[in-house]
Design an enzyme around this catalytic site. Structure first.
Site, PDB file in Angstrom:
ATOM      1  N   GLU A  64      -7.560   0.814  10.984  1.00 17.55           N
ATOM      2  CA  GLU A  64      -5.738   0.646  11.811  1.00 17.55           C
ATOM      3  C   GLU A  64      -5.832  -0.691  11.525  1.00 17.55           C
ATOM      4  O   GLU A  64      -4.722  -1.723  10.861  1.00 17.55           O
ATOM      5  CB  GLU A  64      -5.646   1.579  12.076  1.00 17.55           C
ATOM      6  CG  GLU A  64      -5.221   3.194  11.408  1.00 17.55           C
ATOM      7  CD  GLU A  64      -4.829   3.414   9.823  1.00 17.55           C
ATOM      8  OE1 GLU A  64      -4.626   2.400   9.542  1.00 17.55           O
ATOM      9  OE2 GLU A  64      -4.579   4.126   9.279  1.00 17.55           O
ATOM     10  N   HIS A  77       1.685   1.691   0.278  1.00 12.91           N
ATOM     11  CA  HIS A  77       0.895   0.787   0.599  1.00 12.91           C
ATOM     12  C   HIS A  77       0.347   0.205  -0.893  1.00 12.91           C
ATOM     13  O   HIS A  77       0.777  -0.773  -1.242  1.00 12.91           O
ATOM     14  CB  HIS A  77       0.034   0.462   1.790  1.00 12.91           C
ATOM     15  CG  HIS A  77       0.460   1.477   2.799  1.00 12.91           C
ATOM     16  ND1 HIS A  77      -0.812   1.493   4.365  1.00 12.91           N
ATOM     17  CD2 HIS A  77       2.118   1.118   3.150  1.00 12.91           C
ATOM     18  CE1 HIS A  77       0.562   1.666   4.622  1.00 12.91           C
ATOM     19  NE2 HIS A  77       1.189   1.896   4.545  1.00 12.91           N
ATOM     20  N   TRP A  90      11.058   4.057   4.638  1.00  8.51           N
ATOM     21  CA  TRP A  90      10.893   2.844   3.434  1.00  8.51           C
ATOM     22  C   TRP A  90      10.157   3.499   2.152  1.00  8.51           C
ATOM     23  O   TRP A  90       9.079   3.917   2.743  1.00  8.51           O
ATOM     24  CB  TRP A  90      10.943   1.371   4.059  1.00  8.51           C
ATOM     25  CG  TRP A  90       9.016   1.253   3.826  1.00  8.51           C
ATOM     26  CD1 TRP A  90       8.526   1.501   5.529  1.00  8.51           C
ATOM     27  CD2 TRP A  90       7.897   1.157   3.155  1.00  8.51           C
ATOM     28  NE1 TRP A  90       7.200   1.457   5.171  1.00  8.51           N
ATOM     29  CE2 TRP A  90       6.204   1.266   4.278  1.00  8.51           C
ATOM     30  CE3 TRP A  90       7.586   0.987   1.713  1.00  8.51           C
ATOM     31  CZ2 TRP A  90       5.123   0.986   3.099  1.00  8.51           C
ATOM     32  CZ3 TRP A  90       6.656   0.890   1.639  1.00  8.51           C
ATOM     33  CH2 TRP A  90       4.844   0.911   1.941  1.00  8.51           C
ATOM     34  N   GLU A 140       0.360   6.502   3.543  1.00 10.86           N
ATOM     35  CA  GLU A 140       0.051   5.377   3.218  1.00 10.86           C
ATOM     36  C   GLU A 140      -0.604   5.245   1.847  1.00 10.86           C
ATOM     37  O   GLU A 140      -0.482   3.989   1.335  1.00 10.86           O
ATOM     38  CB  GLU A 140      -1.701   5.576   3.622  1.00 10.86           C
ATOM     39  CG  GLU A 140      -2.187   5.771   4.931  1.00 10.86           C
ATOM     40  CD  GLU A 140      -2.946   4.140   5.035  1.00 10.86           C
ATOM     41  OE1 GLU A 140      -2.444   3.041   4.701  1.00 10.86           O
ATOM     42  OE2 GLU A 140      -2.661   3.586   6.483  1.00 10.86           O
ATOM     43  N   THR A 143      -6.039  -3.145   9.384  1.00 13.59           N
ATOM     44  CA  THR A 143      -5.802  -3.596   8.086  1.00 13.59           C
ATOM     45  C   THR A 143      -4.223  -3.888   8.969  1.00 13.59           C
ATOM     46  O   THR A 143      -3.772  -4.950   8.110  1.00 13.59           O
ATOM     47  CB  THR A 143      -5.513  -2.213   7.385  1.00 13.59           C
ATOM     48  OG1 THR A 143      -5.170  -1.563   8.155  1.00 13.59           O
ATOM     49  CG2 THR A 143      -6.021  -2.122   6.378  1.00 13.59           C
ATOM     50  N   HIS A 203      -0.339   3.678  12.500  1.00 12.56           N
ATOM     51  CA  HIS A 203      -1.321   4.319  12.681  1.00 12.56           C
ATOM     52  C   HIS A 203      -2.360   4.292  13.546  1.00 12.56           C
ATOM     53  O   HIS A 203      -2.785   5.084  13.912  1.00 12.56           O
ATOM     54  CB  HIS A 203      -2.178   4.554  11.127  1.00 12.56           C
ATOM     55  CG  HIS A 203      -1.072   4.987   9.832  1.00 12.56           C
ATOM     56  ND1 HIS A 203      -1.038   4.308   9.065  1.00 12.56           N
ATOM     57  CD2 HIS A 203       0.442   6.295  10.337  1.00 12.56           C
ATOM     58  CE1 HIS A 203       0.123   5.441   8.097  1.00 12.56           C
ATOM     59  NE2 HIS A 203       0.370   6.018   9.095  1.00 12.56           N
ATOM     60  N   ASP A 227       3.998   0.087   9.374  1.00  9.36           N
ATOM     61  CA  ASP A 227       2.954   1.272   9.044  1.00  9.36           C
ATOM     62  C   ASP A 227       1.297   1.555   9.511  1.00  9.36           C
ATOM     63  O   ASP A 227       0.975   2.348  10.760  1.00  9.36           O
ATOM     64  CB  ASP A 227       2.609   1.714   7.710  1.00  9.36           C
ATOM     65  CG  ASP A 227       3.941   2.744   7.284  1.00  9.36           C
ATOM     66  OD1 ASP A 227       4.933   2.416   8.221  1.00  9.36           O
ATOM     67  OD2 ASP A 227       4.316   2.718   5.978  1.00  9.36           O
ATOM     68  N   GLU A 228       0.463   0.415   9.421  1.00 12.24           N
ATOM     69  CA  GLU A 228      -1.214   0.203   9.902  1.00 12.24           C
ATOM     70  C   GLU A 228      -0.887   0.582  11.185  1.00 12.24           C
ATOM     71  O   GLU A 228      -1.723   0.794  12.451  1.00 12.24           O
ATOM     72  CB  GLU A 228      -1.527  -0.970   8.965  1.00 12.24           C
ATOM     73  CG  GLU A 228      -1.745  -1.152   8.121  1.00 12.24           C
ATOM     74  CD  GLU A 228      -1.728  -0.316   7.268  1.00 12.24           C
ATOM     75  OE1 GLU A 228      -2.667   1.011   7.987  1.00 12.24           O
ATOM     76  OE2 GLU A 228      -2.025   0.050   6.207  1.00 12.24           O
ATOM     77  N   GLU A 230      -6.378  -0.214  -0.049  1.00 11.64           N
ATOM     78  CA  GLU A 230      -5.355   0.611  -0.041  1.00 11.64           C
ATOM     79  C   GLU A 230      -4.976   1.803  -0.839  1.00 11.64           C
ATOM     80  O   GLU A 230      -5.356   2.799  -0.954  1.00 11.64           O
ATOM     81  CB  GLU A 230      -3.793  -0.103  -0.483  1.00 11.64           C
ATOM     82  CG  GLU A 230      -3.689  -0.663   0.788  1.00 11.64           C
ATOM     83  CD  GLU A 230      -2.923  -0.401   2.061  1.00 11.64           C
ATOM     84  OE1 GLU A 230      -3.794   0.992   2.076  1.00 11.64           O
ATOM     85  OE2 GLU A 230      -2.876  -1.389   3.058  1.00 11.64           O
TER      86      GLU A 230
END
Ligand SMILES: [Fe+2]
Ligand SMILES: [Fe+2]
Length: 377
Positions: A227, A177, A93, A174, A230, A263, A259-260, A136
Site C-alpha cells: 500500500e 481506483h 469519492w 479499491e 502504491t 490503507h 486512499d492508498e 488496480e
C-alpha cells in the site's frame, strides 16, 4: 508492449511493437475440429492462463493453530481500530466526480479538453499509468488471496467477522481506483484499449504469487509494504501530471493516493498490533517476507506478445523515477522505524537474527543499487 498509441516520435522500441494481428487464440478454435477436442481444449485453456513458468514451485502451508487463535481473538480490536479507518460510502469519492459528466450538455467539450491535455503528456508516462491501472484492475486476485488466509478469511462471502468485513470494504474502496483510471485512459484516446483490456483479462486469469502461504503475518507485512508502494507511485504520477500541465490528471492520481495512504496506515496498524502480541513471530515473518522480496502485484502481467512485459513496465517506472529500487529501500526503512524493530528486546535467537537482517537490509539494497547505477553509467 503495444498498449499505447504513440503520439510522439519518441524512441520506445518495446512499446512500438505492432500488435500481432488477430491471434484470437487459434488453438482454442482449431481444437474443436478434432475428436479429442475436449482434452485439447482443456489443456490450451489452461495454458493461456498459466503464470508463464515464473511460479511453478509454490508453497502453501498454514500457520500453527495457536497463532490462528491470535487472529480470532483480535476481531473486537479490528472492529474498534481498523474498521474505523474505512470511509463511510456516503462520504466517499466516486470516479464520476473526476470525469466528464456524460449526462451533461458539456460532455463533448469536457472530453475534448481532457484529450487536449493528455496530448501534452509523454508516451512513457502513459505506459506507466496503464501499468498502474492494470494493477488496480486485477483486484479480484487480491481479494481472492486475502480470502485464503487462515484466521481472517471470509468464510461465507458475507461473514460477520470484523476481519472479513475489512477485506470486503477494503476491496470496495479499491475498486474505485481501477474504475477511475480505466475510464480516464479510455477517454484520453492515448491507449489501445483492446490490448489493455486483454492484458487485464490475462492477468486476472494468471493470478499472483506473493509467497504469503495463507499466513496473515506474512500477508499484512506484504500489504503494508504494498500500500505504501502504491501510495508513492501515485504520488509521483500526480507530480509528473502537474509538471506536464495537467492538474485534472494530477487530481485523479492524488485522489487515489489518499486512499492508498489510509490503507497503508490500516495494514501497518495491524502489524504493529502483531508486534505487540507476538514480537518474535512477527519479526521472523518480516524477515521471511523481505528475503522472498516484495513481488509487485502485477508480476505475472502478460499481453500475448511480450513475455517480459512486467520487467519492461518496471524499467519505465525506474526511468521515470516513479517507483525505483531506492523507493523499495525507503519503504523498508519506513516500516522498520514505524514498527520500532530496532528497539525490540527479549527476542529468541531466531528473532534476533531476523531483527538484524531487516534492520541492515535497506542500506544493503542502496549500496547494491549505487553500484548498479555506477556500472550503467
Ligand atoms: Fe489501489
Ligand atoms: Fe491499495
Amino acid at each position: 508492449m503495444a498498449l499505447i498509441k504513440l503520439s510522439q516520435s519518441q524512441n520506445l522500441p518495446y512499446i512500438a511493437l505492432q500488435p500481432i494481428a488477430s491471434l484470437k487464440s487459434p488453438k482454442l478454435f482449431m481444437a474443436s475440429n478434432f475428436p479429442s477436442s475436449g482434452q485439447l481444449k482443456v489443456e490450451n485453456s489452461k495454458k493461456s492462463f498459466m503464470p508463464h513458468g515464473k511460479v511453478l514451485v509454490q508453497v502453501t502451508h498454514s500457520i500453527p493453530q495457536q497463532k490462528i487463535e491470535i487472529f480470532k481473538s483480535t476481531d473486537g480490536w479490528v472492529e474498534n481500530n481498523i474498521l474505523t479507518l474505512l470511509k463511510p460510502v456516503e462520504n466517499s469519492w466516486q470516479p464520476q466526480a473526476f470525469l466528464p459528466d456524460a449526462a451533461s450538455d458539456g460532455f463533448e467539450e469536457q472530453v475534448k479538453e481532457l484529450r487536449k491535455r493528455a496530448m501534452e503528456i509523454p508516451d512513457d508516462y502513459f505506459v506507466y499509468l496503464v501499468g498502474d491501472m492494470i494493477t488496480e484492475e486485477a483486484l479480484p486476485t487480491y481479494q481472492t488471496l486475502l480470502n485464503t488466509l487462515d484466521g481472517v478469511r471470509d468464510e461465507t462471502g458475507a461473514s460477520l467477522t470484523s476481519w472479513a468485513i475489512w477485506t470486503r470494504a477494503w476491496t470496495a474502496e479499491e475498486n474505485r481506483h481501477g474504475e477511475l483510471l480505466n475510464k480516464y485512459l479510455y477517454l484520453s484516446g492515448r491507449v489501445d484499449m483492446r490490448e489493455v483490456e486483454k492484458t487485464i483479462q490475462y492477468l486476472i486469469g494468471s493470478g499472483m504469487y506473493p509467497g504469503i502461504e495463507k499466513n496473515p503475518y506474512l500477508t499484512f507485512i506484504y500489504t503494508s509494504f504494498q500500500e505504501r508502494a502504491t501510495f508513492i507511485s501515485h504520488r509521483n504520477t500526480a507530480r509528473l501530471a502537474m509538471e506536464h500541465g495537467d492538474s485534472k490528471l494530477a487530481q485523479i492520481c492524488g485522489t487515489v493516493l489518499s486512499d492508498e495512504k489510509r490503507h497503508e496506515i490500516s495494514y501497518s496498524k495491524i502489524v504493529e498490533k502483531l508486534f505487540e502480541i507476538d514480537p518474535d513471530g512477527t519479526v521472523v515473518a518480516f524477515a521471511e517476507m523481505m528475503r522472498k522480496k516484495i513481488t509487485m502485484p502485477a508480476h505475472l502481467m502478460y499481453d500475448d506478445h511480450d513475455h517480459n512485459l512486467f520487467e519492461h513496465f518496471s524499467a519505465v517506472a525506474q526511468r521515470l523515477g516513479v517507483y525505483t529500487a531506492n523507493d523499495y529501500a525507503d519503504i523498508l526503512e519506513f516500516l522498520v522505524d514505524g514498527w520500532k524493530v530496532k528497539e525490540l528486546t527479549g527476542l529468541s535467537a531466531e528473532g534476533r537474527k531476523a531483527q538484524e537482517y531487516v534492520c541492515l537490509l535497506a542500506p544493503r539494497i542502496r549500496r547494491v543499487e549505487e553500484r548498479a547505477q555506477a556500472r550503467s553509467k
